[in-house]
Motif scaffolding. Structure first.
Motif, PDB file in Angstrom:
ATOM      1  N   VAL A  26       0.832  -1.206   0.000  1.00 24.33           N
ATOM      2  CA  VAL A  26       0.000   0.000   0.000  1.00 24.33           C
ATOM      3  C   VAL A  26       0.869   1.261   0.000  1.00 24.33           C
ATOM      4  CG1 VAL A  26      -0.442   0.317   2.478  1.00 24.33           C
ATOM      5  CG2 VAL A  26      -2.209   0.876   0.847  1.00 24.33           C
ATOM      6  N   ASN A  27       2.042   1.184   0.624  1.00 24.34           N
ATOM      7  CA  ASN A  27       2.975   2.312   0.578  1.00 24.34           C
ATOM      8  C   ASN A  27       3.456   2.533  -0.861  1.00 24.34           C
ATOM      9  OD1 ASN A  27       4.712   4.352   1.801  1.00 24.34           O
ATOM     10  ND2 ASN A  27       6.374   2.972   1.225  1.00 24.34           N
ATOM     11  N   ASP A  28       3.775   1.447  -1.556  1.00 28.92           N
ATOM     12  CA  ASP A  28       4.174   1.545  -2.968  1.00 28.92           C
ATOM     13  C   ASP A  28       3.042   2.143  -3.808  1.00 28.92           C
ATOM     14  OD1 ASP A  28       6.581   0.379  -2.268  1.00 28.92           O
ATOM     15  OD2 ASP A  28       6.067  -1.614  -3.068  1.00 28.92           O
ATOM     16  N   MET A  29       1.823   1.727  -3.528  1.00 32.91           N
ATOM     17  CA  MET A  29       0.669   2.245  -4.261  1.00 32.91           C
ATOM     18  C   MET A  29       0.489   3.737  -3.996  1.00 32.91           C
ATOM     19  SD  MET A  29      -1.917  -0.964  -3.675  1.00 32.91           S
ATOM     20  CE  MET A  29      -3.344  -0.012  -4.090  1.00 32.91           C
ATOM     21  N   HIS A  30       0.727   4.151  -2.773  1.00 34.19           N
ATOM     22  CA  HIS A  30       0.631   5.559  -2.412  1.00 34.19           C
ATOM     23  C   HIS A  30       1.650   6.374  -3.210  1.00 34.19           C
ATOM     24  CE1 HIS A  30       0.434   8.661   1.115  1.00 34.19           C
ATOM     25  NE2 HIS A  30       0.145   9.197  -0.039  1.00 34.19           N
ATOM     26  N   GLU A  31       2.855   5.863  -3.310  1.00 37.57           N
ATOM     27  CA  GLU A  31       3.888   6.539  -4.096  1.00 37.57           C
ATOM     28  C   GLU A  31       3.483   6.632  -5.574  1.00 37.57           C
ATOM     29  OE1 GLU A  31       7.596   4.556  -3.328  1.00 37.57           O
ATOM     30  OE2 GLU A  31       7.603   5.164  -1.223  1.00 37.57           O
ATOM     31  N   LEU A  32       2.889   5.570  -6.099  1.00 38.13           N
ATOM     32  CA  LEU A  32       2.423   5.595  -7.489  1.00 38.13           C
ATOM     33  C   LEU A  32       1.317   6.636  -7.677  1.00 38.13           C
ATOM     34  CD1 LEU A  32       2.349   1.769  -8.253  1.00 38.13           C
ATOM     35  CD2 LEU A  32       3.921   3.457  -9.245  1.00 38.13           C
ATOM     36  N   ALA A  33       0.428   6.728  -6.723  1.00 41.33           N
ATOM     37  CA  ALA A  33      -0.645   7.725  -6.802  1.00 41.33           C
ATOM     38  C   ALA A  33      -0.061   9.132  -6.758  1.00 41.33           C
ATOM     39  CB  ALA A  33      -1.654   7.528  -5.669  1.00 41.33           C
ATOM     40  N   ASP A  34       0.906   9.350  -5.889  1.00 39.43           N
ATOM     41  CA  ASP A  34       1.546  10.668  -5.810  1.00 39.43           C
ATOM     42  C   ASP A  34       2.248  11.027  -7.111  1.00 39.43           C
ATOM     43  OD1 ASP A  34       0.668  11.121  -3.240  1.00 39.43           O
ATOM     44  OD2 ASP A  34       2.566  10.559  -2.279  1.00 39.43           O
ATOM     45  N   ALA A  35       2.807  10.020  -7.779  1.00 38.86           N
ATOM     46  CA  ALA A  35       3.509  10.245  -9.042  1.00 38.86           C
ATOM     47  C   ALA A  35       2.553  10.222 -10.243  1.00 38.86           C
ATOM     48  CB  ALA A  35       4.595   9.182  -9.229  1.00 38.86           C
ATOM     49  N   GLU A  36       1.267  10.026  -9.961  1.00 38.66           N
ATOM     50  CA  GLU A  36       0.222   9.961 -10.995  1.00 38.66           C
ATOM     51  C   GLU A  36       0.507   8.882 -12.036  1.00 38.66           C
ATOM     52  OE1 GLU A  36      -0.579  13.885 -12.493  1.00 38.66           O
ATOM     53  OE2 GLU A  36      -1.213  14.599 -10.512  1.00 38.66           O
ATOM     54  N   GLN A  37       0.999   7.768 -11.571  1.00 37.19           N
ATOM     55  CA  GLN A  37       1.244   6.613 -12.434  1.00 37.19           C
ATOM     56  C   GLN A  37       0.049   5.676 -12.291  1.00 37.19           C
ATOM     57  OE1 GLN A  37       5.092   5.209 -11.148  1.00 37.19           O
ATOM     58  NE2 GLN A  37       6.168   6.728 -12.377  1.00 37.19           N
ATOM     59  N   TRP A  38      -1.037   6.059 -12.959  1.00 40.09           N
ATOM     60  CA  TRP A  38      -2.331   5.416 -12.759  1.00 40.09           C
ATOM     61  C   TRP A  38      -2.369   3.976 -13.242  1.00 40.09           C
ATOM     62  CZ3 TRP A  38      -3.957   8.323  -9.258  1.00 40.09           C
ATOM     63  CH2 TRP A  38      -3.796   9.706  -9.310  1.00 40.09           C
ATOM     64  N   ALA A  39      -1.772   3.678 -14.379  1.00 43.03           N
ATOM     65  CA  ALA A  39      -1.801   2.304 -14.898  1.00 43.03           C
ATOM     66  C   ALA A  39      -1.074   1.358 -13.935  1.00 43.03           C
ATOM     67  CB  ALA A  39      -1.167   2.252 -16.288  1.00 43.03           C
ATOM     68  N   GLU A  40       0.078   1.789 -13.459  1.00 36.70           N
ATOM     69  CA  GLU A  40       0.837   0.967 -12.512  1.00 36.70           C
ATOM     70  C   GLU A  40       0.074   0.816 -11.203  1.00 36.70           C
ATOM     71  OE1 GLU A  40       2.034   3.582 -14.137  1.00 36.70           O
ATOM     72  OE2 GLU A  40       3.799   2.948 -15.259  1.00 36.70           O
ATOM     73  N   LEU A  41      -0.596   1.871 -10.791  1.00 37.00           N
ATOM     74  CA  LEU A  41      -1.379   1.815  -9.558  1.00 37.00           C
ATOM     75  C   LEU A  41      -2.494   0.775  -9.677  1.00 37.00           C
ATOM     76  CD1 LEU A  41      -2.147   2.870  -6.741  1.00 37.00           C
ATOM     77  CD2 LEU A  41      -3.510   4.614  -7.877  1.00 37.00           C
ATOM     78  N   ILE A  42      -3.179   0.775 -10.801  1.00 35.90           N
ATOM     79  CA  ILE A  42      -4.261  -0.196 -11.000  1.00 35.90           C
ATOM     80  C   ILE A  42      -3.710  -1.616 -10.999  1.00 35.90           C
ATOM     81  CG2 ILE A  42      -6.060  -0.970 -12.603  1.00 35.90           C
ATOM     82  CD1 ILE A  42      -6.579   1.745 -11.088  1.00 35.90           C
ATOM     83  N   GLU A  43      -2.551  -1.801 -11.612  1.00 37.62           N
ATOM     84  CA  GLU A  43      -1.920  -3.128 -11.615  1.00 37.62           C
ATOM     85  C   GLU A  43      -1.578  -3.560 -10.190  1.00 37.62           C
ATOM     86  OE1 GLU A  43       2.246  -4.924 -13.153  1.00 37.62           O
ATOM     87  OE2 GLU A  43       1.110  -3.748 -14.627  1.00 37.62           O
ATOM     88  N   GLN A  44      -1.007  -2.644  -9.414  1.00 38.15           N
ATOM     89  CA  GLN A  44      -0.665  -2.948  -8.023  1.00 38.15           C
ATOM     90  C   GLN A  44      -1.921  -3.225  -7.195  1.00 38.15           C
ATOM     91  OE1 GLN A  44       2.315  -3.326  -6.417  1.00 38.15           O
ATOM     92  NE2 GLN A  44       3.278  -3.195  -8.428  1.00 38.15           N
TER      93      GLN A  44
END
Length: 135
Positions: A26-44
């Motif tokens: 979830v910490n990794d997902m939070h970082e992805l959200a902050d970086a606006e990396q939406w596709a990677e976030l959905i995968e995670q």
């Protein structure tokens, strides 16, 4: 009696390790959200859901002692803090996409409304220039 305690300690540690693994995810997902990396976030997010299911299974079969319960509570609090922030970012992204879709729809509607007139003017202009040449 030492053997059952050792098994219980291993089981407890397995459960707490699973919660820690979920916290890392979830910490990794939070970082992805902050970086606006939406596709990677959905995968995670898909992997996150699978971890939650595994955790649910473990949690149903493992009983924690007081220290284990305290650690589990701390981990869940951290997980939820990240989750709330991720959801806030996702809602903001959804709203942004909604605005963009609205703008696109208005542009399309304007194009549909005025495109036939532009075509009519173009045909009129061509007819007018042909008539001038014929005079």
């Amino acid at each position: 009696m030492a053997a059952p305690e050792a098994v219980r300690d291993i089981s407890q540690q397995t459960l707490l390790d699973a919660y820690e693994k979920l916290l890392v995810r979830v910490n990794d997902m939070h970082e992805l959200a902050d970086a606006e990396q939406w596709a990677e976030l959905i995968e995670q997010r898909s992997n996150y859901v699978m971890l939650v299911e595994e955790l649910r299974e473990l949690d149903a079969h493992i009983t924690l002692d007081a220290a284990g319960k305290q650690r589990k509570t701390e981990l869940i609090e951290h997980i939820l803090e990240h989750d709330v922030e991720i959801r806030r970012r996702l809602v903001a992204r959804r709203d942004e996409l909604g605005r963009l879709i609205g703008v696109t729809q208005r542009q399309r509607d304007l194009h549909r409304a005025y495109a036939p007139q532009q075509g009519a003017y173009s045909a009129f202009d061509v007819d007018a220039s042909q008539n001038k040449g014929a005079s």
